[in-house]
Design an enzyme around this catalytic site. Structure first.
Site, mmCIF file in Angstrom:
data_model
loop_
_atom_site.group_PDB
_atom_site.id
_atom_site.type_symbol
_atom_site.label_atom_id
_atom_site.label_comp_id
_atom_site.label_asym_id
_atom_site.label_seq_id
_atom_site.Cartn_x
_atom_site.Cartn_y
_atom_site.Cartn_z
ATOM 1 C CB THR A 157 -0.866 -0.001 1.279
ATOM 2 O OG1 THR A 157 -1.664 -1.173 1.282
ATOM 3 C CG2 THR A 157 -1.764 1.202 1.370
ATOM 4 N NE ARG A 185 -8.020 -7.749 1.250
ATOM 5 C CZ ARG A 185 -6.985 -6.948 1.478
ATOM 6 N NH1 ARG A 185 -6.521 -6.175 0.526
ATOM 7 N NH2 ARG A 185 -6.425 -6.923 2.663
ATOM 8 C CB VAL A 186 -12.811 -3.856 0.119
ATOM 9 C CG1 VAL A 186 -12.452 -2.435 0.520
ATOM 10 C CG2 VAL A 186 -13.596 -3.878 -1.195
ATOM 11 N N GLY A 187 -9.626 -4.142 1.337
ATOM 12 C CA GLY A 187 -8.827 -4.090 2.556
ATOM 13 C C GLY A 187 -9.109 -2.829 3.350
ATOM 14 C CB THR A 207 0.968 0.005 4.707
ATOM 15 O OG1 THR A 207 1.413 -1.099 3.906
ATOM 16 C CG2 THR A 207 2.105 0.396 5.647
ATOM 17 N N GLY A 208 -0.436 -2.826 5.526
ATOM 18 C CA GLY A 208 -0.208 -4.133 6.136
ATOM 19 C C GLY A 208 -1.320 -5.091 5.788
ATOM 20 N N GLY A 210 -4.579 -5.885 5.794
ATOM 21 C CA GLY A 210 -5.706 -4.994 6.002
ATOM 22 C C GLY A 210 -6.805 -5.527 6.889
#
Lengths: 288, 288
Positions: A157, A185-187, A207-208, A210
């Protein structure tokens, strides 16, 4: 009154390789952001510009460097939040447009909504005349391919947070998501309060992994710790990140507060990041 | 150890009409939920069952009663969160499936993700064998048509929160969104921390003008006020809702805490709601 700026390029770096090209690009990027802020640009405009350049660089798992989902489709997410006005805009599972962060900003500025997803988001971007990606296979150059290095985390990200010379805060985040994520898929990146947040106290971009940031509401939690718990920026960011880690995830974040303090904690191996302030701080790092 | 349950059918009611049919349905629904909790059902199973029945009733702007978007398409959103395990699942802009809340629960239980949106969400639901809506025009019976009553708010959501006899908390929310919303618009309902939240302290389900709930991170803010500010459930819920209202929105929420306290504040004209507890509280109301 001074300014502060931080950018990140994801918490996916592995010590199995180095990141000279990314760090050189980020150094030049930060210099441009510093110039903008010196010239009186708004935090909102600066974080938008920083994320737009990170998207275009192809060096991170977002924009040009995004990963395809499990069906081979490039679905991108982005969000922007203007803390001074508490406005926000975001897109999720957006297919076919080059600049997710500009799509997010258009949602904020041209609609009464905060988040548009899927085909509706693409239809909106089309009506707004945003630049399309006519040939995804030719355009995208995934920054992370499958298991380039064993154990390398296939997520990434980019983001930026800023406090401008007028004291306004803003945050922006953009992502190409996880390698082989499920379609749709939505983070956390496009979710206000999860991966992106800005208000009068603090601006945050995460970031990571999600899903863990969502379950810990990390970005909003930092503001809440400062507001209700009287925590410093550093303590609040570290505490929220520790809660996320306790859920089993990894990652990091950048945050700036109303006083211009900046923090960039991470619990992953590394996080590509840069910090610049009007007081002369200027650093670009990937590891500790 | 006792149990507590609350349900809502949206904060859209107008004093220009009455809601006897909705209140009668909600009374029967609460009785079934109370029976489940008496029999030792988990909070997660009870909130899922409550929201599923509210979806199917056609009496609220969700499930069968959903509104079409500006392109005439029925896009639905839902989320569920299991506070004890801090797990969550959600779908956004889902087209073609009858039970959004079961889709959300399948995301939680069958994927490593929290949120699936758009076509990817529909493809996932298809693979899971969830019941489809083959003929939307025949199936949906919008609970709110355009300006049935002048000034009536054309938004609505349903939700449930519970604390079961083992002390576990869960929340579920489902919505058909705003009348004439843009295609792809996602409100607060499926966003963890915005319209839906559950952890070890509190479970929350919100309803109202979702964009304002997102910008105030209402659901997560209630937990944060209790955790960092030591606020009671009632004070935390009222404070978070006041912050949302200060942004210009309206709506309400239901919440239950680990001690079994229940609150159901709203800043709209009314909110269809019901509360039941093992201590004998049982009420169903629409207005104050």
């Amino acid at each position: 009154m001074g300014w502060s700026l931080a950018v990140h390029g994801g918490a996916g770096p592995s010590k199995h390789r180095t990141y000279e090209a990314e760090e050189a690009h980020m150094t030049a990027l930060l210099e441009r952001g510093a110039d903008m802020l010196d010239d009186g640009a708004s935090a909102l405009d600066v974080v938008t510009a920083m994320v737009r350049e990170l998207e275009e660089s192809g060096q991170h798992v977002d924009g040009k460097g995004a990963s395809a989902n499990s069906e081979g489709v490039y679905e991108l997410d982005a969000a922007v939040m203007d803390g001074a006005a508490r406005r926000a805009g975001a897109v999720a599972a957006l297919v076919g447009f080059r600049a997710p962060i500009l799509a997010a900003r258009a949602v904020m500025e041209k609609t009464p909504h905060v988040l548009l997803a899927g085909q509706g988001a693409a239809a909106f971007c089309g009506r707004q005349g945003l630049e399309q990606v006519p040939d995804p296979a030719a355009y995208y150059t995934p920054a992370v391919k499958k298991a380039l290095v064993q154990g390398e985390l296939a997520h990434g990200t980019v983001g930026a947070v800023a406090r401008d010379a007028s004291g306004r805060l803003a945050a922006a985040t953009s992502t190409g998501g996880l390698l082989n994520k499920l379609a749709g898929r939505v983070g956390d990146a496009p979710l206000i309060g999860s991966g992106t947040w800005a208000d009068e106290r603090v601006a945050v971009s995460c970031t990571g992994q999600g899903e863990f940031f969502i379950r810990a509401a990390v970005a909003a939690d930092i503001s809440a710790r400062m507001r209700y718990g009287g925590q410093t920026l550093h303590a609040a960011a570290a505490g929220a990140l520790a809660d996320m880690e306790a859920q089993g995830g990894d990652g990091g974040l950048i945050a700036v507060d109303a006083a211009g303090n900046v923090t960039a904690p991470f619990v992953s191996e590394g996080m590509k990041r840069g910090i610049a302030t009007s007081a002369g701080r200027f650093e670009v790092k990937t590891f500790r």
